[in-house]
Design a protein around this motif. Sequence first.
Motif, mmCIF file in Angstrom:
data_model
loop_
_atom_site.group_PDB
_atom_site.id
_atom_site.type_symbol
_atom_site.label_atom_id
_atom_site.label_comp_id
_atom_site.label_asym_id
_atom_site.label_seq_id
_atom_site.Cartn_x
_atom_site.Cartn_y
_atom_site.Cartn_z
ATOM 1 N N ASN B 66 0.863 -1.185 0.000
ATOM 2 C CA ASN B 66 0.000 0.000 0.000
ATOM 3 C C ASN B 66 0.896 1.230 0.000
ATOM 4 O O ASN B 66 1.736 1.397 0.897
ATOM 5 N N PHE B 67 0.710 2.068 -1.025
ATOM 6 C CA PHE B 67 1.460 3.323 -1.070
ATOM 7 C C PHE B 67 0.800 4.295 -0.094
ATOM 8 O O PHE B 67 -0.413 4.539 -0.161
ATOM 9 N N LEU B 68 1.590 4.862 0.822
ATOM 10 C CA LEU B 68 1.030 5.660 1.911
ATOM 11 C C LEU B 68 1.156 7.162 1.664
ATOM 12 O O LEU B 68 0.164 7.875 1.651
ATOM 13 N N PHE B 69 2.367 7.608 1.474
ATOM 14 C CA PHE B 69 2.567 9.033 1.187
ATOM 15 C C PHE B 69 4.004 9.230 0.730
ATOM 16 O O PHE B 69 4.802 8.278 0.698
ATOM 17 N N GLU B 70 4.346 10.471 0.416
ATOM 18 C CA GLU B 70 5.718 10.777 -0.010
ATOM 19 C C GLU B 70 6.077 12.182 0.419
ATOM 20 O O GLU B 70 5.180 12.994 0.702
ATOM 21 N N PHE B 71 7.367 12.466 0.462
ATOM 22 C CA PHE B 71 7.771 13.806 0.886
ATOM 23 C C PHE B 71 9.155 14.151 0.355
ATOM 24 O O PHE B 71 9.969 13.259 0.063
ATOM 25 N N SER B 72 9.395 15.429 0.264
ATOM 26 C CA SER B 72 10.684 15.965 -0.168
ATOM 27 C C SER B 72 10.537 17.474 -0.245
ATOM 28 O O SER B 72 9.436 17.984 -0.464
ATOM 29 N N GLU B 73 11.631 18.158 -0.061
ATOM 30 C CA GLU B 73 11.637 19.599 -0.323
ATOM 31 C C GLU B 73 12.146 19.863 -1.738
ATOM 32 O O GLU B 73 12.385 21.000 -2.107
ATOM 33 N N GLY B 74 12.347 18.795 -2.506
ATOM 34 C CA GLY B 74 12.719 18.957 -3.902
ATOM 35 C C GLY B 74 14.210 18.842 -4.156
ATOM 36 O O GLY B 74 15.004 18.563 -3.257
ATOM 37 N N VAL B 86 22.007 9.534 -0.597
ATOM 38 C CA VAL B 86 22.617 8.203 -0.636
ATOM 39 C C VAL B 86 21.927 7.230 0.306
ATOM 40 O O VAL B 86 21.496 6.160 -0.103
ATOM 41 N N ALA B 87 21.847 7.584 1.594
ATOM 42 C CA ALA B 87 21.431 6.581 2.573
ATOM 43 C C ALA B 87 20.561 7.204 3.656
ATOM 44 O O ALA B 87 20.600 8.422 3.887
ATOM 45 N N MET B 88 19.790 6.337 4.312
ATOM 46 C CA MET B 88 18.856 6.800 5.343
ATOM 47 C C MET B 88 18.966 5.898 6.578
ATOM 48 O O MET B 88 19.284 4.713 6.480
ATOM 49 N N ALA B 89 18.641 6.491 7.735
ATOM 50 C CA ALA B 89 18.553 5.703 8.971
ATOM 51 C C ALA B 89 17.645 6.437 9.950
ATOM 52 O O ALA B 89 17.619 7.682 9.983
ATOM 53 N N PHE B 90 16.888 5.689 10.742
ATOM 54 C CA PHE B 90 16.058 6.273 11.798
ATOM 55 C C PHE B 90 16.853 6.308 13.102
ATOM 56 O O PHE B 90 17.638 5.389 13.386
ATOM 57 N N ASP B 91 16.601 7.349 13.898
ATOM 58 C CA ASP B 91 17.140 7.337 15.257
ATOM 59 C C ASP B 91 16.055 6.811 16.202
ATOM 60 O O ASP B 91 14.977 6.384 15.764
ATOM 61 N N VAL B 108 17.456 15.977 8.095
ATOM 62 C CA VAL B 108 16.630 15.225 9.044
ATOM 63 C C VAL B 108 15.161 15.555 8.815
ATOM 64 O O VAL B 108 14.779 16.729 8.760
ATOM 65 N N TYR B 109 14.376 14.511 8.655
ATOM 66 C CA TYR B 109 12.927 14.641 8.505
ATOM 67 C C TYR B 109 12.243 13.874 9.630
ATOM 68 O O TYR B 109 12.803 12.910 10.168
ATOM 69 N N SER B 110 11.005 14.266 9.938
ATOM 70 C CA SER B 110 10.190 13.445 10.832
ATOM 71 C C SER B 110 9.678 12.241 10.038
ATOM 72 O O SER B 110 9.714 12.240 8.805
ATOM 73 N N SER B 111 9.187 11.250 10.741
ATOM 74 C CA SER B 111 8.678 10.072 10.044
ATOM 75 C C SER B 111 7.408 10.400 9.259
ATOM 76 O O SER B 111 6.970 9.597 8.433
ATOM 77 N N GLU B 112 6.819 11.566 9.521
ATOM 78 C CA GLU B 112 5.644 11.984 8.752
ATOM 79 C C GLU B 112 6.042 12.880 7.577
ATOM 80 O O GLU B 112 5.181 13.400 6.864
#
Lengths: 476, 342
Positions: B66-74, B86-91, B108-112
């Motif tokens: 299920n595609f939920l949402f997407e985000f970016s500032e472009g 390149v890479a991502m990780a959650f704290d 850094v982005y929020s999970s939302e």
Amino acid sequence: MTNHDIELMAHLMRRAGFGATRDEIERYAAQGYDATVDMLMDTSQSDGIQIDLIRRYHPDHSGGLGMAGFGAFWLHRMINSQTPLVEKVALFWHGVFATGYAKLAQGKVLMDQIQMFRDHGFGDLRTLLVELSRDPSMIIWLDNNDNHNGAINENYGRELLELFSMGVGNYTEDDVKEASRAFTGWTVGNTEYMKLKADNDSLWPYGRLNLHFEFRDYDHDQGEITFLGHTGTFNGEDIVDIICDQQATARFIARHMYSFFVADEPPVPSWPYTPPRDAEALDIMSEAYFNGGCTIKPMLDTMFRSDFFKSESVWYEKVKSPAELVAGVLRLTGEHRSYSPAIQEDANAMGLMGQTLVNPPSVEGWHWGDEWIDTGNLVERINFASEHFSKDFTAGIADTVDADITARGGSVQPHELVDTCLDHMGAIRITETSRKSLIEHVARDGDVKLNGGGSGRSRIAEMVQLIGATPEFQKG
Amino acid sequence: MTTATKTTSLEYIKTIGITNNGDNGRGFANPYSIAVSKDGRIYVISRCDPARATAIRVGVQDIDENFLFEFSEGYGSGPGQFVLPVAMAFDSQERLFITDEFNHRVVVYSSEGKFLDQWGEHGSKPGELNGPAGIAIDSNDNVYIADQHSHAISKFTADGRFLLRFGREEDSTPEHNLCQPWGLCTDADDNVLVADWRHNAVKRFSPDGKHLQTLGGLSDTLFNRPSGVALDSEGFVYVTDWGNERLQVFTPSGAHYATERGRATLSKWAEDFFKSNPDEVEVRKISNLTPELPPHLADDPYQVSAQTEPYFWGPVAVTVDDHDRVYVVESNRHRFQIYKRP
């Protein structure tokens, strides 16, 4: 070394490469002309291109979804290759065996074709033409996937003779049909799916699927074939063998080579009606072809060492193609020595000038020569050179001119600025009229002083820009 | 180099993805990394390339596709934007840290999907970033970054305060230093595993930068330019062997456990595509998507993967979730495949 040695070396590097800086030209001139030709012809040397890095940083250079990324990748190679003649030869064959993205809708298979030109472009013509006939992009491009036993499609057979090897007037319509019969069953794997994906420009579900050659024995015409006076149960390789032995083939390839490396010839369709500019040169190159066992390298070697190549009468007698112009400018400015997304914009500029790599307008390829400089294209070319030469690069041409003038005390007269810039831009010789105009332009603001403020540097940049717009720079 | 014990197959679960070269919606454009949130949402960053830069974004979906949402500032270098992510990780706070090797920073982005912060100064001195690639965050929220052009691992606090750098040639023995490192992960003891890309090795370091273990290396053929590394709950090591277009698995002690070339099937999104493109379905039925290739292609994994749809092509990263599901990201196939140790 004499000034003529320097200018001759500059001529060689413009034709056998994408130009050279003054320092490079001096270094090559010091080792001698023949030694430099030896160096350029040595295809065993590493080109220094770090493919793993390119693939890591540019995903589209790895996946080949479209053609834009590939254009940037090739431009990177033209700028940075330590074996520039290999790239130049690949560009030469790309012009002769023009194959286009428009019908393939896939970048990677075209990247593979260009690599094949690097691998076989100096070798025997037989291998090159057989590889070309097996090349998946060529098969789709000229419909050989539709060339079946009992229902031939003549497209590839015709162009193999007309545009790729012999030229109009040296074979009959029957020869076209018989050659086509010999290439029946030469297709790509998963033909139907691959062709449909290309027709639909489909990158779904998981990107492009690369193509590979497949020989279908059951679809190959096993009957007797008569081609150029030879009769037998021929396959495609046999047709290529016969082609390679023809005097017409040697002269056709030689004329292409002369036009690309020595001086512009008219477009191929007019060759049957227009004598070559230098028939004797074609004789010499044809002889080298046969003496070398129908091989390309001896032709190139003979050509670069010949009097007709070295003659001042052919200097600046070729309009640089957009690829040659863009790569040449960027080699001088020192840009894109390492990976950078910005190279894409410069690769796109070639398209604005009329040459989108791996997407020629037709199987005839691009019409070289004066057709590169119609009004719109010329503006793009001058603007490109001007924009890049005006930047304040740390390792570029303005910097080396600056250093030279600084070493001479930091002040030069107008004619010295003009000559220094011409020298550092690759020992360019311009007409006395052009030179006089440039000197007069500089003289309006007096001598150029580098140690009295910032204006000296900008006047260097301005002069480099103006030289970039001269006919001599736009030619090569 | 460790001795092979036995080779086992992984259990193939499914494939998620489809090529998307548009500006939004489900699917990926050259995905480069996956991070899985505690609630199981799968975050995938589409790196794209300059020709399709407008598509750069993080897409979020679940295991049921299920595609939920997407985000970016472009695309770009402004706040929160990317050029070459390149890479991502959650704290521990479920904040998503994303490296950008062109902008030389961490975003850094929020999970939302709300842009929160960015840090990093370009340079090669300790504390500066020079082409940040892989990223891993330990149990104390220390952030490790593969600083590729400095050939080192740099350790920061979550708000970007520099703590430590290790792996550089002048700081360690030749066997232990790094060359253009890429992927990272941390183990249960907060040791750091590094895909030492140009050294064809995977190396483990203690939290204070002491070398502990090496798999592979330039002197053997175990890896060819490894891109990513991840661990499951039992300490099995998963390595995306990028140059060989495969996934390699090792036991916690470093013995070879499994090699996986890829077994992709159609994702739900791919099936949806074929429902509306029946002409392509018909010709697929008569096609062999694992073809036998001519010899000059068959010996080159890159070429084989280019025309073998189920195989990994461009495996740039590997991630393991809390259920020990292994996600292999394929940049050139715009999808990821999911496996599990049996």
